[in-house]
Structure formats: C-alpha cells, structure tokens
Enzyme design. Sequence first.
Site, PDB file in Angstrom:
ATOM      1  N   CYS A  13     -21.507 -32.308 -10.010  1.00  0.00           N
ATOM      2  CA  CYS A  13     -22.644 -31.631 -10.908  1.00  0.00           C
ATOM      3  C   CYS A  13     -22.673 -32.599 -12.122  1.00  0.00           C
ATOM      4  O   CYS A  13     -22.453 -33.768 -12.126  1.00  0.00           O
ATOM      5  CB  CYS A  13     -22.305 -30.309 -11.139  1.00  0.00           C
ATOM      6  SG  CYS A  13     -20.839 -30.045 -12.020  1.00  0.00           S
TER       7      CYS A  13
ATOM      8  N   ARG B  68     -20.705 -25.837 -11.929  1.00  0.00           N
ATOM      9  CA  ARG B  68     -21.131 -25.662 -10.443  1.00  0.00           C
ATOM     10  C   ARG B  68     -20.233 -26.328  -9.424  1.00  0.00           C
ATOM     11  O   ARG B  68     -19.804 -25.895  -8.246  1.00  0.00           O
ATOM     12  CB  ARG B  68     -22.469 -26.282 -10.213  1.00  0.00           C
ATOM     13  CG  ARG B  68     -23.596 -25.568 -11.109  1.00  0.00           C
ATOM     14  CD  ARG B  68     -24.902 -25.952 -10.821  1.00  0.00           C
ATOM     15  NE  ARG B  68     -24.768 -27.157 -11.982  1.00  0.00           N
ATOM     16  CZ  ARG B  68     -25.544 -27.883 -12.329  1.00  0.00           C
ATOM     17  NH1 ARG B  68     -26.938 -28.045 -11.639  1.00  0.00           N
ATOM     18  NH2 ARG B  68     -25.535 -28.904 -13.363  1.00  0.00           N
TER      19      ARG B  68
ATOM     20  N   ASP C 100     -28.287 -24.601 -12.798  1.00  0.00           N
ATOM     21  CA  ASP C 100     -27.146 -24.828 -14.038  1.00  0.00           C
ATOM     22  C   ASP C 100     -26.630 -23.477 -14.782  1.00  0.00           C
ATOM     23  O   ASP C 100     -27.858 -23.039 -15.456  1.00  0.00           O
ATOM     24  CB  ASP C 100     -27.408 -25.877 -14.871  1.00  0.00           C
ATOM     25  CG  ASP C 100     -26.229 -26.110 -15.914  1.00  0.00           C
ATOM     26  OD1 ASP C 100     -25.388 -25.588 -16.117  1.00  0.00           O
ATOM     27  OD2 ASP C 100     -26.513 -27.301 -16.485  1.00  0.00           O
TER      28      ASP C 100
HETATM   29  P1  4NP Z   1     -22.145 -28.173 -14.598  1.00  0.00           P
HETATM   30  O1  4NP Z   1     -22.733 -27.398 -16.153  1.00  0.00           O
HETATM   31  O2  4NP Z   1     -22.961 -29.413 -14.512  1.00  0.00           O
HETATM   32  O3  4NP Z   1     -22.470 -27.028 -13.573  1.00  0.00           O
HETATM   33  O4  4NP Z   1     -20.701 -28.305 -15.021  1.00  0.00           O
HETATM   34  C1  4NP Z   1     -22.710 -27.882 -17.152  1.00  0.00           C
HETATM   35  C2  4NP Z   1     -21.819 -27.860 -17.857  1.00  0.00           C
HETATM   36  C3  4NP Z   1     -21.829 -28.458 -19.159  1.00  0.00           C
HETATM   37  C4  4NP Z   1     -23.076 -28.986 -19.894  1.00  0.00           C
HETATM   38  C5  4NP Z   1     -23.906 -29.101 -19.070  1.00  0.00           C
HETATM   39  C6  4NP Z   1     -23.980 -28.608 -17.637  1.00  0.00           C
HETATM   40  N1  4NP Z   1     -23.212 -29.498 -20.962  1.00  0.00           N
HETATM   41  O5  4NP Z   1     -24.194 -29.903 -21.638  1.00  0.00           O
HETATM   42  O6  4NP Z   1     -21.960 -29.650 -21.801  1.00  0.00           O
END
Ligand code: 4NP
Length: 169
Positions: free
Chosen positions: A17, A23, A134
């Site tokens: 991800c 995710r 997300d």
């Molecule tokens: P992930 O979610 O891609 O599902 O791990 C996110 C975690 C952190 C961030 C964005 C999406 N962030 O901008 O820090």
Amino acid sequence: MILSYREALLVKVLFICLGNICRSPTAEGVFAHKVARADLSGHISTDSCGTARYHIGKPPDTRACQAAARRGIDITGLRARQLCQDDFTRFDYLIAMDGDNVMDIKAVCPPGLHDRVSRFLDFAPKLATDDVPDPYYGGPHGFETVLDLSEKAAAGLLARICQEHGLDD
Ligand code: 4NP
C-alpha cells in the site's frame, strides 16, 4: 535427499500500500491467517511494504492492530518498510491495495516483471469497488472495511495460488 516439486515449493506473496501501516499489514495478516488455517505456511510466505517511506520501521497503526485483534489476527509484530527493486524478483505475487499503488509500483518495475503486479480486489471480482479504501484519515469503521474486503480477496488469492501451483490437491 531429493524433494518433490510440492515439497520444495515456496510461493512468495508481497502486499503493498502507500504507508505500510494500515492496509497492507492488515491484508498480510488476514492472508497469512488463511494460509496457516489451510496448513500451507510451509509453502506460501508473506510480507508487506509501502511505496512511500513515511513510516519505515514503525508497527502497524494501533487502529489496524485493534481491529485485526478483534478477529483473532495479531499484526503487532510487523514493521513498515519501503518497496525496493529486489522485491520484484524475490516475490511471485506483488499485490497492490489500490490503483494509485499499481501505478507507483509499475513505474519502478523492471521490464518483463509487470505481470507479477496485481490489484488485491481483482481476486474478489464481485465486490462493488476495485480499491481497498485508505482508512488512515478516517474513523474506526474504515479499518473494519479494510478487514471485510481483505477477508474476501485473501480467499480468492489463496484459491488462485493453490490452483496455479498445484497446492489444492
Ligand atoms: P496505508 O495508509 O497506505 O494503508 O498504510 C496510510 C498510512 C499513512 C499515510 C497515508 C496512508 N500517511 O500519509 O502518512
């Protein structure tokens, strides 16, 4: 000692991800849980990573850990890392959580290896969405949605891998 094809088989699956704290660790945990229940942990290994470097070394988001724990899945031991070039040759399946992830992964994928990259929800084709949304900036419900989608897609992915590698007999 000579091992049979099945005895020697190890299929490697990488979930990807953006941040590798919401995710993809959830998807990894759900999929690994199904692999263990099918008694296939010796033949299918799992890992996860992010396209971005924001959270390298961090455990999954507390909300992701709590939601997974409520379904009997422990992801607290996972640590975030960033996608690297070796991943394209080390892993047989690179499974992206959304379309942006697919674009970012394919942008750095070496020639000839693009067919290893797919979108997680392609393995659950009857769902109303193509992307695992997300949940990072939302409330706890988003983490339940990630788990619900992951349960369905992980079942489809496991069935596909078993079929492609003769693990279903
Ligand atoms: P992930 O979610 O891609 O599902 O791990 C996110 C975690 C952190 C961030 C964005 C999406 N962030 O901008 O820090």
